[in-house]
Write a protein that holds these residues in place. Structure first.
Motif, PDB file in Angstrom:
ATOM      1  N   MET A  31     -59.707   5.024  -0.600  1.00 48.78           N
ATOM      2  CA  MET A  31     -59.388   6.446  -0.628  1.00 48.78           C
ATOM      3  C   MET A  31     -59.336   6.997   0.797  1.00 48.78           C
ATOM      4  O   MET A  31     -59.939   6.447   1.721  1.00 48.78           O
ATOM      5  N   PRO A  32     -58.625   8.103   1.013  1.00 49.27           N
ATOM      6  CA  PRO A  32     -58.484   8.661   2.363  1.00 49.27           C
ATOM      7  C   PRO A  32     -59.757   9.331   2.854  1.00 49.27           C
ATOM      8  O   PRO A  32     -60.597   9.760   2.052  1.00 49.27           O
ATOM      9  N   LYS A  33     -59.870   9.445   4.171  1.00 52.35           N
ATOM     10  CA  LYS A  33     -60.965  10.198   4.780  1.00 52.35           C
ATOM     11  C   LYS A  33     -60.562  11.650   5.015  1.00 52.35           C
ATOM     12  O   LYS A  33     -61.413  12.499   5.288  1.00 52.35           O
ATOM     13  N   HIS A  34     -59.248  11.905   4.936  1.00 53.33           N
ATOM     14  CA  HIS A  34     -58.719  13.240   5.202  1.00 53.33           C
ATOM     15  C   HIS A  34     -57.706  13.613   4.115  1.00 53.33           C
ATOM     16  O   HIS A  34     -56.844  12.797   3.769  1.00 53.33           O
ATOM     17  N   VAL A  35     -57.819  14.830   3.595  1.00 51.89           N
ATOM     18  CA  VAL A  35     -56.843  15.348   2.632  1.00 51.89           C
ATOM     19  C   VAL A  35     -56.336  16.675   3.182  1.00 51.89           C
ATOM     20  O   VAL A  35     -57.110  17.617   3.385  1.00 51.89           O
ATOM     21  N   ILE A  36     -55.032  16.744   3.420  1.00 53.93           N
ATOM     22  CA  ILE A  36     -54.389  17.951   3.948  1.00 53.93           C
ATOM     23  C   ILE A  36     -53.477  18.517   2.865  1.00 53.93           C
ATOM     24  O   ILE A  36     -52.501  17.880   2.461  1.00 53.93           O
ATOM     25  N   VAL A  37     -53.804  19.718   2.390  1.00 51.86           N
ATOM     26  CA  VAL A  37     -53.017  20.384   1.342  1.00 51.86           C
ATOM     27  C   VAL A  37     -52.118  21.420   2.003  1.00 51.86           C
ATOM     28  O   VAL A  37     -52.605  22.327   2.693  1.00 51.86           O
ATOM     29  N   ILE A  38     -50.819  21.293   1.801  1.00 55.15           N
ATOM     30  CA  ILE A  38     -49.848  22.232   2.372  1.00 55.15           C
ATOM     31  C   ILE A  38     -49.175  22.961   1.215  1.00 55.15           C
ATOM     32  O   ILE A  38     -48.497  22.348   0.380  1.00 55.15           O
ATOM     33  N   GLY A  39     -49.391  24.266   1.140  1.00 57.68           N
ATOM     34  CA  GLY A  39     -48.891  25.044   0.013  1.00 57.68           C
ATOM     35  C   GLY A  39     -47.831  26.047   0.423  1.00 57.68           C
ATOM     36  O   GLY A  39     -47.932  26.679   1.483  1.00 57.68           O
ATOM     37  N   PHE A  40     -46.836  26.192  -0.438  1.00 62.26           N
ATOM     38  CA  PHE A  40     -45.770  27.175  -0.221  1.00 62.26           C
ATOM     39  C   PHE A  40     -45.713  28.083  -1.448  1.00 62.26           C
ATOM     40  O   PHE A  40     -45.367  27.646  -2.549  1.00 62.26           O
ATOM     41  N   ALA A 170     -52.425  26.047  12.231  1.00 64.45           N
ATOM     42  CA  ALA A 170     -52.639  24.791  11.512  1.00 64.45           C
ATOM     43  C   ALA A 170     -52.478  23.589  12.439  1.00 64.45           C
ATOM     44  O   ALA A 170     -53.293  22.660  12.422  1.00 64.45           O
ATOM     45  N   ILE A 171     -51.431  23.598  13.246  1.00 63.54           N
ATOM     46  CA  ILE A 171     -51.184  22.486  14.171  1.00 63.54           C
ATOM     47  C   ILE A 171     -52.340  22.335  15.150  1.00 63.54           C
ATOM     48  O   ILE A 171     -52.848  21.232  15.379  1.00 63.54           O
ATOM     49  N   LYS A 172     -52.776  23.451  15.730  1.00 63.10           N
ATOM     50  CA  LYS A 172     -53.882  23.420  16.697  1.00 63.10           C
ATOM     51  C   LYS A 172     -55.162  22.912  16.028  1.00 63.10           C
ATOM     52  O   LYS A 172     -55.885  22.073  16.589  1.00 63.10           O
ATOM     53  N   TYR A 173     -55.429  23.398  14.837  1.00 63.61           N
ATOM     54  CA  TYR A 173     -56.652  23.012  14.130  1.00 63.61           C
ATOM     55  C   TYR A 173     -56.646  21.528  13.768  1.00 63.61           C
ATOM     56  O   TYR A 173     -57.641  20.825  13.967  1.00 63.61           O
ATOM     57  N   ILE A 174     -55.532  21.042  13.261  1.00 64.35           N
ATOM     58  CA  ILE A 174     -55.438  19.628  12.882  1.00 64.35           C
ATOM     59  C   ILE A 174     -55.615  18.727  14.103  1.00 64.35           C
ATOM     60  O   ILE A 174     -56.361  17.747  14.064  1.00 64.35           O
ATOM     61  N   ARG A 175     -54.953  19.071  15.185  1.00 62.84           N
ATOM     62  CA  ARG A 175     -55.046  18.249  16.395  1.00 62.84           C
ATOM     63  C   ARG A 175     -56.461  18.208  16.946  1.00 62.84           C
ATOM     64  O   ARG A 175     -56.950  17.162  17.379  1.00 62.84           O
ATOM     65  N   GLU A 176     -57.134  19.363  16.940  1.00 60.61           N
ATOM     66  CA  GLU A 176     -58.442  19.460  17.600  1.00 60.61           C
ATOM     67  C   GLU A 176     -59.597  19.028  16.705  1.00 60.61           C
ATOM     68  O   GLU A 176     -60.534  18.370  17.166  1.00 60.61           O
ATOM     69  N   LYS A 177     -59.536  19.392  15.423  1.00 59.57           N
ATOM     70  CA  LYS A 177     -60.694  19.193  14.552  1.00 59.57           C
ATOM     71  C   LYS A 177     -60.567  18.021  13.579  1.00 59.57           C
ATOM     72  O   LYS A 177     -61.560  17.584  13.002  1.00 59.57           O
ATOM     73  N   LYS A 178     -59.347  17.537  13.360  1.00 55.24           N
ATOM     74  CA  LYS A 178     -59.149  16.396  12.451  1.00 55.24           C
ATOM     75  C   LYS A 178     -59.890  16.618  11.121  1.00 55.24           C
ATOM     76  O   LYS A 178     -60.780  15.860  10.743  1.00 55.24           O
ATOM     77  N   PRO A 179     -59.538  17.667  10.390  1.00 54.77           N
ATOM     78  CA  PRO A 179     -60.320  18.038   9.208  1.00 54.77           C
ATOM     79  C   PRO A 179     -60.342  16.970   8.121  1.00 54.77           C
ATOM     80  O   PRO A 179     -59.370  16.244   7.921  1.00 54.77           O
ATOM     81  N   ASN A 180     -61.482  16.913   7.432  1.00 51.42           N
ATOM     82  CA  ASN A 180     -61.600  16.026   6.273  1.00 51.42           C
ATOM     83  C   ASN A 180     -60.887  16.619   5.064  1.00 51.42           C
ATOM     84  O   ASN A 180     -60.317  15.898   4.252  1.00 51.42           O
ATOM     85  N   LEU A 181     -60.952  17.937   4.953  1.00 49.42           N
ATOM     86  CA  LEU A 181     -60.240  18.658   3.896  1.00 49.42           C
ATOM     87  C   LEU A 181     -59.709  19.942   4.489  1.00 49.42           C
ATOM     88  O   LEU A 181     -60.455  20.687   5.140  1.00 49.42           O
ATOM     89  N   CYS A 182     -58.433  20.193   4.283  1.00 51.98           N
ATOM     90  CA  CYS A 182     -57.829  21.408   4.829  1.00 51.98           C
ATOM     91  C   CYS A 182     -56.719  21.885   3.899  1.00 51.98           C
ATOM     92  O   CYS A 182     -55.919  21.083   3.420  1.00 51.98           O
ATOM     93  N   ALA A 183     -56.688  23.180   3.636  1.00 48.31           N
ATOM     94  CA  ALA A 183     -55.598  23.796   2.874  1.00 48.31           C
ATOM     95  C   ALA A 183     -54.873  24.786   3.774  1.00 48.31           C
ATOM     96  O   ALA A 183     -55.515  25.647   4.388  1.00 48.31           O
ATOM     97  N   ILE A 184     -53.570  24.634   3.873  1.00 48.42           N
ATOM     98  CA  ILE A 184     -52.725  25.512   4.685  1.00 48.42           C
ATOM     99  C   ILE A 184     -51.705  26.136   3.735  1.00 48.42           C
ATOM    100  O   ILE A 184     -50.864  25.432   3.178  1.00 48.42           O
ATOM    101  N   ILE A 185     -51.793  27.445   3.523  1.00 52.43           N
ATOM    102  CA  ILE A 185     -50.986  28.102   2.490  1.00 52.43           C
ATOM    103  C   ILE A 185     -50.079  29.152   3.115  1.00 52.43           C
ATOM    104  O   ILE A 185     -50.542  30.150   3.685  1.00 52.43           O
ATOM    105  N   PHE A 186     -48.786  28.929   3.009  1.00 53.12           N
ATOM    106  CA  PHE A 186     -47.788  29.880   3.504  1.00 53.12           C
ATOM    107  C   PHE A 186     -47.409  30.869   2.396  1.00 53.12           C
ATOM    108  O   PHE A 186     -47.402  30.517   1.213  1.00 53.12           O
ATOM    109  N   ASP A 187     -47.051  32.076   2.798  1.00 58.49           N
ATOM    110  CA  ASP A 187     -46.702  33.128   1.832  1.00 58.49           C
ATOM    111  C   ASP A 187     -45.202  33.184   1.564  1.00 58.49           C
ATOM    112  O   ASP A 187     -44.696  34.173   1.046  1.00 58.49           O
ATOM    113  N   GLU A 188     -44.513  32.153   1.932  1.00 63.52           N
ATOM    114  CA  GLU A 188     -43.084  32.023   1.683  1.00 63.52           C
ATOM    115  C   GLU A 188     -42.843  30.708   0.945  1.00 63.52           C
ATOM    116  O   GLU A 188     -43.687  29.794   1.026  1.00 63.52           O
TER     117      GLU A 188
END
Length: 305
Positions: A31-40, A170-188
């Protein structure tokens, strides 16, 4: 005599139990160590089948697992569906019933120690106290749908701020913090759907722009050096028809659901029925979080190699 008769049955039962446990353990390996959720918000499945130019999304679909028949709960509106996605259950249990619900309008069946209905962010924090958990969103209503006290980095990158604020954050956060779980939700493309119409020329153009955002976030994950240990999920809360949503048509209810990355089958089309709340269960499965009894969600296990 009876003792001799039952002993083989007991032994057989124990063997089955051991084998079953071993198979479950094997299934959870890799299983992955990182899950990145990208929502539109408002991304309809029909617009994808009708030729929206989204090469980055199609690449993830072709090299991952996906369905274009993911269903929303009813009503097919924002807050109640994002809540269901994070909380593994429907409005009958978590209490968020409308597009803009900020506090439960139905008494939640259960509350966690964050005083919310159990959600994936709080559950993961309890399992992994030192994990890096991120939550970046444009629409202010998203703030009420997650255990913000369990989240390491929570940012409302509103549409009133400079263009691409959510993307850049989101780009800055991913590069710097390498999140284990992250949700990035756009309003479009929701706003464009309401103003110009779902599947209008402007809506399709907005989807093309969002696809470029998706490509940039994938690159950020690669630049962070975590791609080999990451699963990217592309999700949406609802679709739309004409200039609205909330109803019972498939245009409003069906959205894409895409998985790409470590341990995910390539070129696999999910044929099983999936609901928006199954997203939470699948994240929990990947991050080895125990699913609470109050959830009705099911992990989509067919997507794993």
């Amino acid at each position: 005599m009876k003792r001799t008769t039952y002993q083989p049955l007991i032994l057989a039962g124990l063997i089955c139990l051991v084998i079953g446990s071993s198979q479950t353990a094997l299934a959870r390996k890799g299983m992955p160590k990182h899950v990145i959720v990208i929502g539109f918000d408002g991304l309809s499945a029909k617009s994808i089948t009708n030729g929206a130019k989204m090469p980055n999304l199609h690449k993830l679909m072709d090299e991952g697992s996906y369905t274009l028949q993911q269903r929303s709960i009813l009503p097919s509106s924002s807050a109640c569906n994002w809540a269901s996605m994070f909380m593994g259950a429907g409005p009958e249990l978590h209490g968020f019933t409308d597009w803009g619900t900020q506090t439960p309008q139905v008494e939640p069946r259960e509350l966690n120690h964050y005083r919310n209905f159990p959600g994936i962010f709080g559950l993961y924090r309890d399992k992994a106290p030192s994990a890096e958990i991120g939550y970046i969103y444009e629409w202010g209503g998203m703030r009420y749908l997650a255990d913000t006290l369990a989240i390491s980095y929570c940012k409302n990158a509103t549409l009133l701020q400079q263009e691409n604020s959510c993307l850049n954050s989101a780009i800055k956060y991913i590069r710097e913090k390498k999140p284990n779980l992250c949700a990035i939700i756009f309003d479009e493309p929701d706003h464009t759907g309401h103003s110009r119409g779902w599947e209008s020329e402007e809506y399709m153009t907005k989807m093309q722009q969002l696809d470029s955002y998706l490509g940039k976030m994938v690159e950020a994950i690669k630049e962070a050096g975590i791609m080999n240990e990451t699963v990217i999920m592309v999700v949406a809360d609802h679709g739309g028809i004409n200039k609205g949503h909330g109803g019972k048509t498939m245009n409003e209810m069906q959205t894409p659901l895409v998985f790409y990355g470590k341990g995910i089958k390539k070129g696999y089309r999910i044929t099983q029925s999936t609901m928006v709340y199954d997203v939470a269960a699948t994240i929990a499965y990947m991050l080895k979080v125990k699913q609470p009894q109050v959830w009705i969600a099911r992990p989509i296990t067919s997507i794993f190699k």
